[in-house]
Write a protein that holds these residues in place. Structure first.
Motif, PDB file in Angstrom:
ATOM      1  N   LYS A   5       0.641  -1.147  -0.137  1.00  0.00           N
ATOM      2  CA  LYS A   5      -0.239   0.043   0.268  1.00  0.00           C
ATOM      3  C   LYS A   5       0.727   1.205   0.094  1.00  0.00           C
ATOM      4  CE  LYS A   5      -3.130  -0.683   3.523  1.00  0.00           C
ATOM      5  NZ  LYS A   5      -4.022  -0.335   4.455  1.00  0.00           N
ATOM      6  N   ILE A   6       0.700   2.457  -1.454  1.00  0.00           N
ATOM      7  CA  ILE A   6       1.727   2.759  -1.237  1.00  0.00           C
ATOM      8  C   ILE A   6       0.365   4.414  -0.581  1.00  0.00           C
ATOM      9  CG2 ILE A   6       3.292   4.456  -3.137  1.00  0.00           C
ATOM     10  CD1 ILE A   6       3.961   1.498  -4.161  1.00  0.00           C
ATOM     11  N   LEU A   7       1.324   5.418  -0.438  1.00  0.00           N
ATOM     12  CA  LEU A   7       0.939   6.125   0.159  1.00  0.00           C
ATOM     13  C   LEU A   7       1.478   7.902  -1.087  1.00  0.00           C
ATOM     14  CD1 LEU A   7      -0.943   9.301   1.085  1.00  0.00           C
ATOM     15  CD2 LEU A   7       0.802   9.374   3.026  1.00  0.00           C
ATOM     16  N   VAL A   8       0.646   7.973  -1.883  1.00  0.00           N
ATOM     17  CA  VAL A   8       1.501   9.135  -2.759  1.00  0.00           C
ATOM     18  C   VAL A   8       1.105  10.832  -2.549  1.00  0.00           C
ATOM     19  CG1 VAL A   8       1.379  10.106  -5.260  1.00  0.00           C
ATOM     20  CG2 VAL A   8       1.121   7.598  -5.002  1.00  0.00           C
ATOM     21  N   VAL A   9       1.938  11.365  -2.171  1.00  0.00           N
ATOM     22  CA  VAL A   9       1.757  12.957  -1.811  1.00  0.00           C
ATOM     23  C   VAL A   9       2.388  14.274  -2.449  1.00  0.00           C
ATOM     24  CG1 VAL A   9       1.850  14.071   0.455  1.00  0.00           C
ATOM     25  CG2 VAL A   9       1.885  11.740   0.879  1.00  0.00           C
ATOM     26  N   ASP A  10       1.816  14.844  -2.734  1.00  0.00           N
ATOM     27  CA  ASP A  10       1.818  15.458  -4.169  1.00  0.00           C
ATOM     28  C   ASP A  10       1.110  16.923  -3.921  1.00  0.00           C
ATOM     29  OD1 ASP A  10       2.312  17.419  -6.488  1.00  0.00           O
ATOM     30  OD2 ASP A  10       3.753  15.451  -6.832  1.00  0.00           O
ATOM     31  N   ASP A  11       0.955  18.427  -4.488  1.00  0.00           N
ATOM     32  CA  ASP A  11      -0.682  19.075  -4.315  1.00  0.00           C
ATOM     33  C   ASP A  11      -0.912  19.016  -5.745  1.00  0.00           C
ATOM     34  OD1 ASP A  11       2.244  20.455  -4.912  1.00  0.00           O
ATOM     35  OD2 ASP A  11       1.915  22.538  -4.953  1.00  0.00           O
ATOM     36  N   ASN A  12      -0.047  18.559  -6.434  1.00  0.00           N
ATOM     37  CA  ASN A  12      -0.242  18.535  -7.970  1.00  0.00           C
ATOM     38  C   ASN A  12      -1.291  17.952  -8.532  1.00  0.00           C
ATOM     39  OD1 ASN A  12      -0.371  18.947 -11.246  1.00  0.00           O
ATOM     40  ND2 ASN A  12       1.092  19.747 -11.076  1.00  0.00           N
ATOM     41  N   GLU A  13      -2.322  17.973  -8.203  1.00  0.00           N
ATOM     42  CA  GLU A  13      -3.405  17.068  -8.835  1.00  0.00           C
ATOM     43  C   GLU A  13      -2.821  15.841 -10.345  1.00  0.00           C
ATOM     44  OE1 GLU A  13      -8.458  15.755  -9.741  1.00  0.00           O
ATOM     45  OE2 GLU A  13      -7.649  18.376  -9.437  1.00  0.00           O
ATOM     46  N   GLN A  14      -2.209  16.843 -11.109  1.00  0.00           N
ATOM     47  CA  GLN A  14      -2.398  15.923 -12.814  1.00  0.00           C
ATOM     48  C   GLN A  14      -0.848  14.357 -12.029  1.00  0.00           C
ATOM     49  OE1 GLN A  14      -1.225  19.145 -15.455  1.00  0.00           O
ATOM     50  NE2 GLN A  14      -2.713  18.832 -16.658  1.00  0.00           N
ATOM     51  N   ASN A  15       0.161  15.502 -10.779  1.00  0.00           N
ATOM     52  CA  ASN A  15       0.958  14.200 -11.109  1.00  0.00           C
ATOM     53  C   ASN A  15       0.415  12.751  -9.875  1.00  0.00           C
ATOM     54  OD1 ASN A  15       2.814  16.090 -11.818  1.00  0.00           O
ATOM     55  ND2 ASN A  15       3.608  17.177  -9.901  1.00  0.00           N
ATOM     56  N   ILE A  16      -0.845  14.022  -9.541  1.00  0.00           N
ATOM     57  CA  ILE A  16      -0.823  12.291  -8.309  1.00  0.00           C
ATOM     58  C   ILE A  16      -2.100  11.057  -9.262  1.00  0.00           C
ATOM     59  CG2 ILE A  16      -2.668  11.868  -6.216  1.00  0.00           C
ATOM     60  CD1 ILE A  16      -2.086  13.870  -4.774  1.00  0.00           C
ATOM     61  N   GLU A  17      -2.400  12.022 -10.325  1.00  0.00           N
ATOM     62  CA  GLU A  17      -2.615  11.080 -11.049  1.00  0.00           C
ATOM     63  C   GLU A  17      -2.632   9.712 -12.064  1.00  0.00           C
ATOM     64  OE1 GLU A  17      -5.880  13.157 -13.390  1.00  0.00           O
ATOM     65  OE2 GLU A  17      -7.173  13.805 -11.591  1.00  0.00           O
ATOM     66  N   LEU A  18      -1.522  10.581 -12.513  1.00  0.00           N
ATOM     67  CA  LEU A  18       0.010   9.847 -13.185  1.00  0.00           C
ATOM     68  C   LEU A  18       0.218   9.156 -12.352  1.00  0.00           C
ATOM     69  CD1 LEU A  18       0.802  10.736 -16.155  1.00  0.00           C
ATOM     70  CD2 LEU A  18       3.102  11.708 -15.218  1.00  0.00           C
ATOM     71  N   LEU A  19       1.117   9.103 -11.600  1.00  0.00           N
ATOM     72  CA  LEU A  19       1.369   7.838 -10.846  1.00  0.00           C
ATOM     73  C   LEU A  19       0.719   7.058  -9.663  1.00  0.00           C
ATOM     74  CD1 LEU A  19       3.735  10.463  -7.965  1.00  0.00           C
ATOM     75  CD2 LEU A  19       4.186   8.683  -9.717  1.00  0.00           C
ATOM     76  N   GLN A  20      -0.770   7.612  -9.785  1.00  0.00           N
ATOM     77  CA  GLN A  20      -1.620   6.162  -9.335  1.00  0.00           C
ATOM     78  C   GLN A  20      -2.124   5.416 -10.137  1.00  0.00           C
ATOM     79  OE1 GLN A  20      -5.234   7.950  -7.544  1.00  0.00           O
ATOM     80  NE2 GLN A  20      -5.958   6.628  -7.110  1.00  0.00           N
ATOM     81  N   GLY A  21      -2.946   6.375 -11.689  1.00  0.00           N
ATOM     82  CA  GLY A  21      -2.460   5.251 -12.915  1.00  0.00           C
ATOM     83  C   GLY A  21      -0.950   3.784 -13.273  1.00  0.00           C
TER      84      GLY A  21
END
Length: 373
Positions: A5-21
């Protein structure tokens, strides 16, 4: 198999979506947070296995979040990879100072990111398994300690004995036992296996079993030790590998006011009477070294109101650990003082020992037997 289980922390929504996908496509479970406060909340509620943490965020930046994770949240081990566009040496040093486990630079190299995540998750799983194994071992040692304490002697005649016992680890190699020889005689065994911890404790448990099976009602102290040594040598043969046991077995005859004892390499007991104390010498070779030994029985009379002290060498080591800064012959002076104190004063002494257990370097057993009123 659960990949983690990985927690992705970033204030940029696009960066989060990219990493999450990208990470969900590799079967990782993904949690997200858009600022430091939300990251702390996610960690508290959902227990991730790894944090991908952006450095530059408004408010609480990645360095501060990492510092809280590593030094304030009382977590066992949570790997943090800091994701940064900063390439300076100072930034990496700052990240290490706040506890970051790894770094990856933007723009992301997806192969490198995958390898770093896999490496830290392997480390996390190994750490968690080790922690689980240590918890199991700690539980087993706690149980072993309870069993060992249950093996210790109950009490001498008319509750005449005061006992302080403390192993330096969860279990230890010191042993004491009281046996009723007859209505007027109490047998006392004190023993110390070389070393400490589990091997010494197992040896002591064996000694206890063998000792309790010996005839003590119609046998002199020296014969008890001779028989005990024979049984130990038969039981362990060449398996002792340098281990040996010091021991004293004595019989206190309260009716005839006499002590008979035999000593197998153990620190000399002290008998306090007539306003002074004297060592009860001599001693012979420890148990478990030679198959055939000829221990001797010694006798000494005592007066009503005398005090008998037995102890293992851990007590002497405790008081003499700072010998270069302490008066000479400190330990005999302490014993001499104890021999002249009341039951209440000795009780305070025992409490002082209990409060200072962290400074013990060896198992400690101390017995004081009041010989009449």
């Amino acid at each position: 198999m659960d990949k983690g289980k990985i927690l992705v922390v970033d204030d940029n929504e696009q960066n989060i979506e990219l990493l999450q996908g990208f990470l969900e496509a590799k079967d990782y479970e993904i949690l997200t947070a858009y600022d430091g406060a939300e990251a702390i909340e996610q960690i508290t509620k959902n227990d991730p296995d790894l944090v991908l943490l952006d450095v530059i965020m408004p408010g609480m930046d990645g360095f501060e979040v990492c510092r809280k994770i590593k030094f304030q949240m009382n977590l066992d081990f949570l790997p943090v990879i800091m994701v940064t566009a900063l390439n300076g040496r100072e930034e990496k040093i700052k990240g290490l100072e706040v506890g970051a486990d790894d770094f990856i630079s933007k723009p992301l190299d997806w192969t490198e990111l995958t390898v770093r995540i896999k490496s830290l998750l392997r480390l996390k799983r190994t750490h968690d398994q080790l922690r689980l194994n240590l918890a199991r071992l700690d539980y087993q040692l706690d149980l072993a300690r309870s069993i060992q304490m249950g093996l210790m002697g109950s009490q001498c005649r008319n509750d005449a004995a005061e006992v302080f016992y403390h192993p330096v680890e969860k279990v230890g190699g010191d042993l004491y036992e009281f046996v009723k020889v007859d209505e007027d005689k109490c047998g006392v065994l004190i023993a110390d296996c070389s070393g400490y911890g589990v091997p010494a404790a197992l040896m002591m448990a064996s000694v206890k079993i063998v000792f309790m099976g010996l005839d003590k009602k119609n046998t002199s102290p020296s014969m008890v030790l001779n028989n005990l040594n024979t049984e130990i040598m038969n039981l362990f043969s060449s398996k002792l590998e340098g281990l040996f046991i010091t021991a004293i077995y004595m019989v206190v005859d309260f009716k005839n006011k006499c002590i008979s004892w035999s000593n197998a390499g153990h620190p000399y007991p002290i008998l306090f009477q007539n306003g002074g104390g004297s060592y009860m010498t001599p001693g012979d070779m420890p148990l478990g070294i030679l198959e055939k030994l000829n221990y001797q029985t010694h006798r000494i009379p005592f007066n009503e109101g005398s005090l008998l002290m037995l102890y293992t060498d851990g007590l002497a080591e405790y008081f003499e650990k700072g010998a270069q800064m302490l008066p000479e012959n400190l330990f005999p002076k302490i014993l001499s003082k104890l021999g002249r104190t009341s039951v209440q004063e000795r009780s305070s002494f025992y409490k002082g020992l209990e409060a200072d257990m962290e400074n013990f370097s060896d198992d400690i057993c101390y017995i004081a037997i009041r010989l009449g009123d």
